[in-house]
Design an enzyme around this catalytic site. Structure first.
Site: not given
Ligand SMILES: *Cc1c(COP(=O)(O)O)cnc(C)c1O
Length: 832
Positions: A380, A569-570, A575, A681
């Site tokens: 990952h 995101k985190r 990022k 998403k």
């Molecule tokens: C989809 C999702 C992620 C992943 O987000 P990335 O932008 O791909 O890092 C992280 N946390 C939550 C709560 C999510 O729904």
């Protein structure tokens, strides 16, 4: 004891029971009846009670309706010799389940009507459910989406994870700083969706030593793991319903309990206190989720957690096998396959060897054939700080027998390397599972033991072969493959975006819910005036819903006609939330100097949790909040620009955020984001991406074309080439906009009463060693954002882009991802 009184039901009685169970109706009246019964008679509450009690009554009502299907699915999977896959994951970021289960059971309307009759609101009841936050971010959410798709595809896949008492922490923002609060998501009882299955309790061993001896009867060499401490693994099963298909799969989560009569000897020696204390030590194993995303958790407790998951799950599978087939393991690998979600469960390679050799008395060769044909590993991340390495000394203390097996695996593997590259000792050292500092390299263990190794997006899988795992690729090219991630459209469209669902159902039917490629049909409506208006109306309503949430959580009011620009995101340096902040500061500087011709109003939303020990990430949150404070309270700025930090980003928040976004920020340094799933998403829900050529962005761009994507930034080879010759000062010198941004930052404009607070951030961006090369991409990012602003002014063009993005997102369904895992790796037969 009257053991002979145990009665066995006759076929007649079993038929009678089946008749009684069939009465579980799905009508409005049935649901209403059961809900009231649970609320009043089981919980002892009434219709005026707390929404959480109503949620509990509702979840029992719905769980009942899953139960028969669940049993039937389990029995169908165990009836004939059926090949099964096991998804081993330290994280399952499930979020809420009520609305998802109603959708998949096909009883949303009935339930809503039932609540309406009682004067209750289904929406309020759904809101009362707490997120099951048993994961950090993308990796854990992926596991949850996979489970949903496997159930919908009717694949016999069982999820194995841990039932953490405390999930992902709750994030509060105080004075701009992140504060962590424990997430006691279970309250003081049980999760209403789960069923405890104590009869499948397993025992996991830690510590002690291994003794090798000759069996006095057979004369065979045998190994015994002695003086170990015992911990019980108690399973709790969570139902995973497929979409309207009567399949309910199982997610089995292990909870640690002290063994019964724990340390009796210590009791007898009068060490009452120590004995009881050791009980809590055992139960600590599943107490809390480690809150680090993409970075190593180098703690003993974490290794205990990993082994606990792996050992309990493998024992579960092997003993179910033995119950049916005794000790004949000759075709075990033909019927069982384990998918390792990252290296976290890669001890499975050694643990299955241990069980087969020590417990089942197989030879090394026979055991290795089974193990290496039944393990598959998913990588990952390429970030070096996420690569797990455990000290041999720790292994020796905690898992002495497992370490012996790892040594033997490594010795035989290095022999193979020596055969292929004779005399190349340096290569043997590089590829050794034990590194020069005496650590066990978990990724190498996973690779050596697996018949399949995959990355999670095309670019990432390519980089694995070229970089991190190149020498393993040279040895075993056929093991390497790609499986681009996805997300489930049931949760991320049908359930979270009811407006879009209704519009799609009306225009293209409801088949997209199980076949997302059907979405391409909406492209034929791209010039249909009424469809276009409806599309805009849906987006507007979702923006209003998001604006309401923002106002409730931050007090900042959004103008829904503005561009909603979202990065959730985190929080991690790779990022590049910082790049986003630099752009906001740039827009602020433009407003302040009156450079606002042809302006597009913009609301910037940033959200995400920082690992509690990640100092820089926490400072970034503080910077975002301080910039927001200045921007939002400057009368010169007004509606031109808003910036908010949404606290406590989680699955249930994303269900509001992604439908309401116009612009999706996917701006990582090229080569660093393995895939991303947030990007998918947003795309499905009609947001347009501004992004680098990284992770699955590459495939999103390929699907929508350059005219429907805002591409910017260095490409992966350019990032690599610049390393070692990166001089951020030059980028500042050459760019007056960047100068303006830095002079605001460095003057302390955003930390007037907190001097020096952001020095670390400023210095990191100006350092030639900045691995994320934020300033190298500033100009191209700002230019792309300018294109965004212009495109948004042309509502019609933007609307077209939005429709096309959603229409072409079909390949990013986890239904497609799971189909590929099954076709190429698992090879399971769907069970109807
Ligand atoms: C989809 C999702 C992620 C992943 O987000 P990335 O932008 O791909 O890092 C992280 N946390 C939550 C709560 C999510 O729904």
């Amino acid at each position: 004891m009257a053991q002979n009184k145990k009665s066995v039901p006759s076929t007649k009685q079993e038929k009678h029971i089946a008749e009684l169970l069939k009465k579980m109706g799905m009508s409005v009246t049935d649901i209403e009846q059961d809900f009231v019964n649970y609320l009043y008679n089981m919980l002892g509450r009434d219709i005026h009670s707390d929404p959480y009690d109503q949620f509990k009554a509702m979840s029992y009502t719905i769980r009942d309706r899953l139960m028969t299907y669940w049993k039937e699915t389990w029995n169908a999977y165990n009836k004939d010799k059926t090949k099964k896959a096991y998804y081993l994951s330290m994280e399952f970021l499930i979020g809420r389940s009520l609305s998802n289960n109603l959708l998949n059971l096909g009883i949303e309307t009935e339930t809503e009507k039932a609540m309406y009759r009682l004067g209750a609101s289904l929406e309020a009841i759904e809101e009362a459910e707490r997120d099951a936050g048993l994961g950090n971010g993308g990796l854990g959410r992926l596991a949850a989406c996979f489970m949903d798709s496997c159930a919908t595809l009717q694949l016999p896949v069982i999820g194995y994870g841990l039932r953490y008492e405390y999930g992902m922490f709750k994030q509060l923002i105080q004075n701009g700083f992140q504060i962590e609060e424990p997430d006691h998501w279970l309250g003081f009882g049980y999760y209403p969706w789960e069923i405890q299955r104590s009869e499948y309790t397993r025992t996991v061993y830690f510590g002690g030593r291994s003794r090798h001896y000759k069996d006095p009867h057979t004369g065979e060499l045998t190994v015994h793991w002695e003086d170990a401490e015992e911990v019980l693994a108690v399973p709790f099963d969570v139902p995973i319903p497929g979409f309207e298909n009567k399949t309910v799969n199982t997610l089995r989560l292990w909870s640690a309990e002290a063994a019964e009569g724990f340390n009796l000897s210590e009791f007898n020696q009068g060490s009452y206190f120590e004995a009881v204390a050791s009980k809590s030590e055992a139960e600590n194993i599943t107490m809390v989720l480690y809150p680090n995303d993409s970075s190593e958790n180098g703690k003993e407790l974490r290794l205990r957690q990993q082994y606990f998951l792996v050992s309990a799950s493998l024992q579960d599978v092997v003993s179910q096998w033995s119950e049916k087939y005794g000790n004949d393991f000759s075709d075990f690998a033909e019927y069982n396959v384990f998918q390792l979600n990252d290296t976290h469960p890669s001890l499975a390679v050694a643990e299955l060897m241990r069980i087969l050799i020590d417990d089942k008395k197989l030879s090394w060769e026979a055991a290795w054939t089974i193990v290496s044909q039944s393990m598959a590993y998913t990588n990952h991340t390429l970030l070096p700080e996420a690569l797990e390495r455990w000290p041999v000394s720790l292994f020796n203390k905690l898992l002495p027998r497992v370490l012996e097996i790892i040594y033997e695996i490594n010795a035989r593997f290095l022999k193979l390397v020596a055969m292929k590259w004779p005399g190349d000792q340096a290569r043997q050292a590089r590829m050794s599972i034990i590194d020069p500092d005496d650590n066990v390299c978990m990724a190498y263990l996973a690779i050596v033991g697996s018949f399949s190794i995959n990355g999670v997006a095309a670019l990432h899988s390519q980089l694995l072969k070229e970089g991190l795992f190149h020498e393993f690729y040279e040895l075993w090219p056929e093991r390497f493959n790609n499986k681009t991630n996805g997300v489930t459209q049931r949760r991320w469209m049908a359930s979270s975006n009811p407006g879009l669902k209704a519009l799609l159902n009306e225009k293209i039917g409801r088949h997209w819910i199980t076949d997302l490629t059907q979405l391409s049909k909406i492209e034929s409506f791209v010039n249909d005036k009424s469809f276009r208006q409806e599309w805009m109306r849906v987006k507007r309503e979702n923006k209003q819903r998001l604006a309401d949430m923002v106002e409730k959580d931050t007090g900042v009011k959004f103008d829904v006609t503005a561009l909603f620009d979202v990065q959730v995101k985190r929080i991690h340096e790779y990022k590049r939330q910082l790049l986003n902040v630099l752009h906001v500061i740039h827009l602020y500087a433009r407003i302040k100097r009156g450079d606002t011709d042809n302006w597009t109003n913009r609301c910037v939303i940033i959200g995400g949790k920082a690992a509690p020990g990640y100092v820089m990430a926490k400072k970034i949150i503080k910077l975002i909040n301080n910039v927001a404070e200045v921007v939002n309270n400057d009368p010169d700025v007004g509606d031109k620009l808003k910036l908010v930090f949404i606290p406590n980003y989680r699955v249930s928040a994303m269900e509001i955020i992604s439908p309401g976004a116009d612009l999706s920020e996917q701006i990582s340094t090229a080569g660093k984001e393995a895939s991303g799933t947030g990007n998918m998403k947003f795309m499905m829900n009609g947001a347009i991406t501004i992004g680098t050529l990284d992770g699955a962005n590459v495939e999103i761009l390929e699907a929508v074309g350059e005219e429907n994507f805002f591409l910017f930034g260095l490409k992966t080879p350019e990032v690599a080439k610049l390393r070692g010759h990166y001089y951020p000062e030059n980028f500042i010198e050459e760019d007056s906009d960047l100068q303006a941004v830095f002079s605001l930052l460095e003057s302390g404009h955003f930390n007037q009463f907190e001097p020096g607070l952001f020095d670390d951030i400023i210095n990191s961006m100006k350092s030639s060693k900045d691995p994320w090369m934020t300033l190298a991409d500033f100009r191209s990012y700002v230019n792309a954002q300018h294109e965004v602003a212009l495109a948004f002014q042309n509502h019609s063009r933007w609307n077209t882009m939005s429709i096309i993005n959603s229409a072409r997102s079909g390949i990013f369904s986890t239904d497609r991802t799971m189909q590929e895992y099954n076709d190429d790796i698992w090879k399971l037969t769907p069970i109807k």
